[in-house]
Design an enzyme around this catalytic site. Structure first.
Site, short mmCIF file in Angstrom:
data_model
loop_
_atom_site.label_atom_id
_atom_site.label_comp_id
_atom_site.label_asym_id
_atom_site.label_seq_id
_atom_site.Cartn_x
_atom_site.Cartn_y
_atom_site.Cartn_z
N CYS A 40 30.57 45.50 39.14
CA CYS A 40 30.94 44.25 38.47
C CYS A 40 29.68 43.51 38.02
CB CYS A 40 31.72 43.38 39.45
SG CYS A 40 32.08 41.73 38.86
N SER A 42 28.84 40.48 38.32
CA SER A 42 28.28 39.52 39.29
C SER A 42 27.10 40.14 40.02
CB SER A 42 29.31 39.11 40.32
OG SER A 42 30.36 38.48 39.68
N HIS A 45 24.07 39.96 38.05
CA HIS A 45 23.42 38.64 38.12
C HIS A 45 22.41 38.62 39.27
CE1 HIS A 45 25.95 37.03 35.07
NE2 HIS A 45 26.93 36.57 35.80
N HIS A 61 31.47 44.36 45.83
CA HIS A 61 32.52 43.45 46.30
C HIS A 61 33.87 43.80 45.70
CE1 HIS A 61 30.99 41.73 42.54
NE2 HIS A 61 32.23 41.36 42.36
N CYS A 168 38.32 42.84 42.71
CA CYS A 168 37.61 41.78 41.99
C CYS A 168 38.15 41.59 40.59
CB CYS A 168 36.10 42.01 41.91
SG CYS A 168 35.35 40.76 40.84
N1 COD Z 1 29.68 35.79 23.19
C1 COD Z 1 30.74 36.64 23.36
N2 COD Z 1 30.71 37.67 24.24
C2 COD Z 1 29.60 37.85 24.97
C3 COD Z 1 28.47 37.00 24.85
C4 COD Z 1 28.53 35.94 23.90
N3 COD Z 1 27.54 35.08 23.72
N4 COD Z 1 27.51 37.43 25.72
C5 COD Z 1 28.04 38.49 26.37
N5 COD Z 1 29.29 38.77 25.91
C6 COD Z 1 30.22 39.81 26.35
C7 COD Z 1 29.59 41.18 26.59
O1 COD Z 1 29.47 41.93 25.41
C8 COD Z 1 30.59 41.81 27.57
O2 COD Z 1 31.61 42.52 26.92
C9 COD Z 1 31.21 40.61 28.28
O3 COD Z 1 30.73 39.44 27.62
C10 COD Z 1 30.81 40.54 29.77
O4 COD Z 1 31.41 41.61 30.40
P1 COD Z 1 30.82 42.42 31.63
O5 COD Z 1 31.68 43.64 31.82
O6 COD Z 1 29.37 42.61 31.47
O7 COD Z 1 31.05 41.43 32.85
P2 COD Z 1 32.27 41.33 33.89
O8 COD Z 1 33.54 41.20 33.17
O9 COD Z 1 32.13 42.41 34.92
O10 COD Z 1 31.92 39.95 34.67
C11 COD Z 1 32.02 38.75 34.02
C12 COD Z 1 31.87 37.57 35.01
C13 COD Z 1 32.02 36.31 34.21
C14 COD Z 1 32.97 37.64 36.07
C15 COD Z 1 30.51 37.63 35.72
O11 COD Z 1 29.49 37.75 34.80
C16 COD Z 1 30.30 36.39 36.57
O12 COD Z 1 29.82 35.39 36.11
N6 COD Z 1 30.66 36.49 37.86
C17 COD Z 1 30.52 35.43 38.84
C18 COD Z 1 31.68 34.51 38.87
C19 COD Z 1 32.93 35.10 39.37
O13 COD Z 1 33.99 34.93 38.85
N7 COD Z 1 32.83 35.84 40.45
C20 COD Z 1 33.94 36.42 41.05
C21 COD Z 1 34.28 37.70 40.43
S1 COD Z 1 32.90 38.65 40.17
ZN ZN Z 2 33.12 40.81 40.64
#
Ligand code: COD
Ligand code: ZN
Ligand code: ZN
Length: 366
Positions: A40, A42, A45, A61, A168
């Site tokens: 994931c 997160s 990060h 997680h 998650c």
């Molecule tokens: N505009 C539009 N899309 C964007 C931009 C932008 N400026 N920047 C990035 N993206 C897109 C990327 O191309 C990608 O497709 C997507 O955003 C992000 O996807 P992933 O697969 O990299 O990330 P995820 O879905 O695994 O995780 C996203 C979260 C928001 C959950 C993660 O980054 C986060 O902040 N986690 C902590 C908060 C949370 O909810 N935690 C509990 C669960 S992890």
């Molecule tokens: Zn997660």
């Protein structure tokens, strides 16, 4: 016992796959043989140093597995039970737990920040020194000791690699739409960020009966996936200004706009995409210390901005329901798994996520 695990030492450094010691489960804890753990954003990060984490720490997680042994007093599960691991440890006794919001548990939050079990200690160690557990799960390991409250029993015909995703991404995304926003049938939705979690916000909104679901991302192949998960319209934010585009597609703004990335700029975009009386829902975690600025008087238009933590999960209610939806063919999980990696190749899996190549990768121990 000895376990093999992926260990985080410091940001900007690959995870080290090595042998650690894992103590037996103490009272109120459960030893789980991990079957699969999803990769994931997160965790990325943490790897990128955007969010601090105690170290050394075993990440992961989004996991599911089979109960191997239980500690004293554990009654909810027994060896052989199949379980999804919740990443929000809950004490069951604080005011948040009492009102049915275990995702906000006071003591769980402290344990998560400290990288420990609920009693403030670790079960993992290396050469006698503590190794921390991400979210009391530490799923990138052959075995995990977790609090009893963190296991969710599921039916045994549910494939465990699919079940892991519910731990998650699916719970966080579908829950943000259904539990937090309570998306209404016939409403308009925008979702910024169509990764593993955003795709699940989209399918949650579709399950709830949203009429229009506008997916926003920078990558065309993510937008194609978004259509598979129920998006009716797409906006590539690298080619057009997303707020203007969403307002045009939704006749002035959407009822619900979700931010699923974790950036102050996109949180502001979500807020601006919501119509009068609409709601912006922040799922993403922004770099520590960042702020968002909002126009003060817009609140007179009854706009709401809210956060969603773990999709408002009540794990033992919501996760078995998500399993049932998958088994009934109403929830897409197979389509989420882009790649399967062995633990030894976990750093490749994170690189693929960083490059935007995958919806979800899964580390499989099967
Ligand atoms: N505009 C539009 N899309 C964007 C931009 C932008 N400026 N920047 C990035 N993206 C897109 C990327 O191309 C990608 O497709 C997507 O955003 C992000 O996807 P992933 O697969 O990299 O990330 P995820 O879905 O695994 O995780 C996203 C979260 C928001 C959950 C993660 O980054 C986060 O902040 N986690 C902590 C908060 C949370 O909810 N935690 C509990 C669960 S992890
Ligand atoms: Zn997660
Ligand atoms: Zn609690």
């Amino acid at each position: 016992m000895k376990v093999k695990a992926a260990v985080f030492y410091r940001p900007q450094q690959p995870l080290a796959v090595e042998e650690l010691d894992l103590e037996e489960p103490r009272a109120g804890e459960v030893l789980v043989r991990v079957a699969a753990c999803g990769v994931c954003h997160s965790d990325l990060h943490f790897l990128d140093g955007l969010v601090p984490l105690p170290s050394p720490c075993v990440l992961g997680h989004e996991a599911a597995g089979v109960v191997e042994r239980v500690g004293e007093g554990v009654t909810y599960v027994q060896p052989g039970d199949h379980v999804i691991l919740s990443f929000a440890p809950a004490c069951g006794r604080c005011s948040y737990c009492e009102v049915g919001r275990p995702n906000l548990c006071t003591y769980g939050g402290r344990a998560m920040a400290a990288g420990t079990m609920l009693d403030g200690t670790t079960r993992l160690s290396r050469d006698g020194q503590p190794v921390y557990h991400e979210a009391a799960v530490a799923g990138f390991a052959t075995h995990a000791v977790v609090p009893e409250a963190s296991v969710v029993k599921i039916r045994e015909d549910m494939p465990l690699d699919r079940a892991a995703l519910i731990g998650c991404g699916v719970m966080t995304g579908v829950g943000a739409a259904i539990n937090t926003a309570k998306v209404q049938p016939g409403s308009d939705v925008a979702v910024i960020g169509c990764g593993g979690v955003g795709l699940n916000v989209i399918q949650g909104a579709a399950l709830a009966g949203a009429a229009r679901i506008i997916a926003v991302d920078l990558l065309d192949h993510k937008l194609e996936l978004a259509r598979q998960f129920g998006a009716t319209d797409t906006v590539n934010a690298s080619r057009e200004e997303p707020v203007t585009a969403v307002r045009r597609l939704s006749a002035g703004g959407v009822d619900y706009a979700f931010e699923v990335i974790g950036r102050p700029e996109t949180i502001r975009q979500a807020f601006d995409m919501a119509r009068r009386g609409g709601m912006a829902i922040v799922v993403g975690l922004s770099p520590s210390g960042s702020h968002v600025s909002l126009p003060a008087n817009i609140f007179l238009m009854e706009k709401t901005i809210t956060g969603s933590a773990y999709g408002g999960a009540r794990p033992r209610v919501d996760m078995p329901r998500l399993v049932e939806l998958y088994m009934a063919g109403k929830l897409k999980l197979d389509e989420l798994i882009s790649r399967v990696y062995p633990l030894e190749r976990i750093n490749e899996a994170f690189e693929a996520l960083r490059q935007g190549e995958v919806a979800r990768s899964v580390i499989s121990f099967l």
